[in-house]
Design a protein around this motif. Structure first.
Motif, PDB file in Angstrom:
ATOM      1  N   ARG A  12     -57.515  61.714  13.619  1.00 29.25           N
ATOM      2  CA  ARG A  12     -57.696  62.250  12.293  1.00 29.25           C
ATOM      3  C   ARG A  12     -59.026  62.942  12.152  1.00 29.25           C
ATOM      4  O   ARG A  12     -60.018  62.438  12.612  1.00 29.25           O
ATOM      5  N   VAL A  82     -53.081  69.795   7.711  1.00 32.42           N
ATOM      6  CA  VAL A  82     -53.744  68.521   7.991  1.00 32.42           C
ATOM      7  C   VAL A  82     -53.721  68.264   9.491  1.00 32.42           C
ATOM      8  O   VAL A  82     -52.658  68.166  10.106  1.00 32.42           O
ATOM      9  N   GLN A 193     -61.777  65.024   4.109  1.00 39.15           N
ATOM     10  CA  GLN A 193     -60.484  64.482   4.518  1.00 39.15           C
ATOM     11  C   GLN A 193     -60.422  63.022   4.099  1.00 39.15           C
ATOM     12  O   GLN A 193     -61.411  62.286   4.186  1.00 39.15           O
ATOM     13  N   TRP A 195     -58.015  59.246   3.945  1.00 42.91           N
ATOM     14  CA  TRP A 195     -57.020  58.448   4.648  1.00 42.91           C
ATOM     15  C   TRP A 195     -56.618  57.218   3.847  1.00 42.91           C
ATOM     16  O   TRP A 195     -57.462  56.599   3.185  1.00 42.91           O
ATOM     17  N   TRP A 207     -49.792  63.411   0.053  1.00 45.79           N
ATOM     18  CA  TRP A 207     -50.310  62.853   1.302  1.00 45.79           C
ATOM     19  C   TRP A 207     -49.287  63.076   2.408  1.00 45.79           C
ATOM     20  O   TRP A 207     -48.084  63.136   2.166  1.00 45.79           O
ATOM     21  N   SER A 208     -49.768  63.178   3.650  1.00 50.31           N
ATOM     22  CA  SER A 208     -48.889  63.368   4.812  1.00 50.31           C
ATOM     23  C   SER A 208     -49.008  62.183   5.743  1.00 50.31           C
ATOM     24  O   SER A 208     -50.083  61.586   5.887  1.00 50.31           O
ATOM     25  N   ASP A 210     -49.283  60.402   9.355  1.00 44.88           N
ATOM     26  CA  ASP A 210     -49.768  60.755  10.687  1.00 44.88           C
ATOM     27  C   ASP A 210     -48.791  60.301  11.760  1.00 44.88           C
ATOM     28  O   ASP A 210     -49.034  60.484  12.949  1.00 44.88           O
ATOM     29  N   LYS A 217     -54.760  63.291   3.790  1.00 42.18           N
ATOM     30  CA  LYS A 217     -54.738  64.591   3.116  1.00 42.18           C
ATOM     31  C   LYS A 217     -56.132  65.196   3.171  1.00 42.18           C
ATOM     32  O   LYS A 217     -57.138  64.487   3.299  1.00 42.18           O
ATOM     33  N   ASN A 218     -56.176  66.520   3.074  1.00 44.32           N
ATOM     34  CA  ASN A 218     -57.442  67.238   2.981  1.00 44.32           C
ATOM     35  C   ASN A 218     -57.827  67.422   1.518  1.00 44.32           C
ATOM     36  O   ASN A 218     -56.985  67.291   0.618  1.00 44.32           O
TER      37      ASN A 218
END
Length: 363
Positions: A12, A82, A193, A195, A207-208, A210, A217-218
């Motif tokens: 990340r 991301v 960034q 988490w 949010w994405s 991983d 997310k950024n």
């Protein structure tokens, strides 16, 4: 940036940028610059203070060019993909109460192999680092001149977003400010960034995943930095930090590039403060700042005889000196990205303008 792990290649990009904020009254009256055009630490602090207290009409992306204290709004870079810059695998295990033996590579800083982290028993609102870089002529990685400068909080922040995790008590937040230099995924920008570690459920909106149980997310925007740094110009990388002003609705990361009165430029990106650092500083107790490889767990390789000296400073209130209790040089790393330098010794001081730790790394 990414957290290094002994799992399928993933990492990340998490960097928390620490903003330099220094009470102007303490340092006014000192000379603005050295006779050779260089800038003293006092004059640099004075200018940063004046810039950061200048009015900003709205949240966005800004820069300031020395000696002007005007914050100039510039076009942001929106919606960057991301690319995770995540925690090292041993840190992930420690958060779960587990452990794993890791071999130590003396020629590596970051990842699972070590770094220095500033720990402080107060509530910081601003943390930043100054860099002094010498002997560098080349930086290599997957691409020439690809590296990142990162500001990383402790990976144990609380967040209301964790309520949707499969086990909310096991979920933690982590924040980074990242200067990505000449990277294929980001170009050359400053961004934040965020988490949600060990979420292990469908990620919240915006949010994405991983792919390993975490969400990332950024920041909404990133600040473009006009010219990528190279081996011959990385010595102009002056400072990076994060500031979370109490009472505001956002935190911001900043980057300072330039080594004399003719070249100094500050860049500012405003974050989204998903972990409420502006109202709950008690949870932010440690910060790692260093120069590493690019996103995805990359390593930055410096030429022989390179040296980087880093001083990390902390304050418990923007615009004033906080408690001067001496911080701690803690060992470890919160990012998977690395460099090929060897750490020297670390010293901690509580009597300077800001409490600080100072160390160098070289090859």
């Amino acid at each position: 940036m990414s957290v290094s792990e002994k799992r399928p290649n993933r990492s990340r990009l998490v960097v928390a940028m620490v903003v330099l904020f220094i009470p102007i009254g303490i340092i006014l009256g000192q000379e603005v610059s050295n006779s050779d055009g260089g800038m003293s630490q006092a004059s640099l602090r004075t200018w940063h203070e004046a810039v950061q207290t200048a009015p900003r009409p709205e949240k966005g992306c800004y820069k300031a060019v020395y000696p002007s204290t005007q914050m100039i709004k510039i076009a942001c870079v929106p919606s960057l993909p991301v690319v995770p810059m995540e925690l090292p695998y041993d840190v992930k295990l420690a958060l779960k109460g587990e452990s794993e033996n890791q071999s130590i590579q003396p020629m590596t800083v970051g990842g699972s192999y070590g770094d220095y982290i500033l720990q402080w028993d107060h509530e910081p609102t601003s943390v930043y680092a100054n860099f002094s870089i010498s002997g560098v002529t080349s930086i290599t990685g997957p691409n020439a001149n690809e590296f990142s400068a990162q500001v990383n909080t402790n990976p144990t922040l609380s967040s209301p977003q964790c309520a949707g995790a499969s086990n909310p008590s096991a979920c933690h937040g982590w924040e980074q400010a990242v200067f990505a230099n000449n990277t294929p995924s980001y170009g050359t920008v400053l961004l934040m960034q965020y988490w949600l570690l060990d979420y292990n459920n469908s990620c919240p909106s915006g949010w994405s995943s991983d792919g390993y149980g975490d969400c990332v997310k950024n920041s909404t925007n990133a600040v473009p930095v006009s010219t990528p740094l190279t081996g011959s110009t990385i010595n102009t990388l002056s400072a990076i930090g994060i500031t979370a002003t109490p009472g505001s609705s956002y935190e911001y990361g900043w980057l300072s590039v330039g080594n004399n009165i003719n070249t100094m430029v500050d860049y500012y990106v405003y974050g989204d403060d998903p972990f409420s650092l502006t109202s709950n500083q008690t949870q932010w107790r440690s910060t790692e700042i260093n120069i590493f490889g690019g996103p995805g767990g990359q390593t930055a390789y410096f030429n022989n005889n390179s040296m980087i000296s880093i001083t990390i400073r902390v304050s418990d209130a923007v615009g004033r000196v906080g408690d001067r209790d001496t911080p701690t040089c803690a060992g470890g790393s919160t990012t998977a990205e690395m460099n090929n330098l060897v750490l020297g010794t670390c010293q901690a001081f509580g009597v300077n303008y800001w409490p600080e730790i100072s160390f160098s790394e070289s090859n």
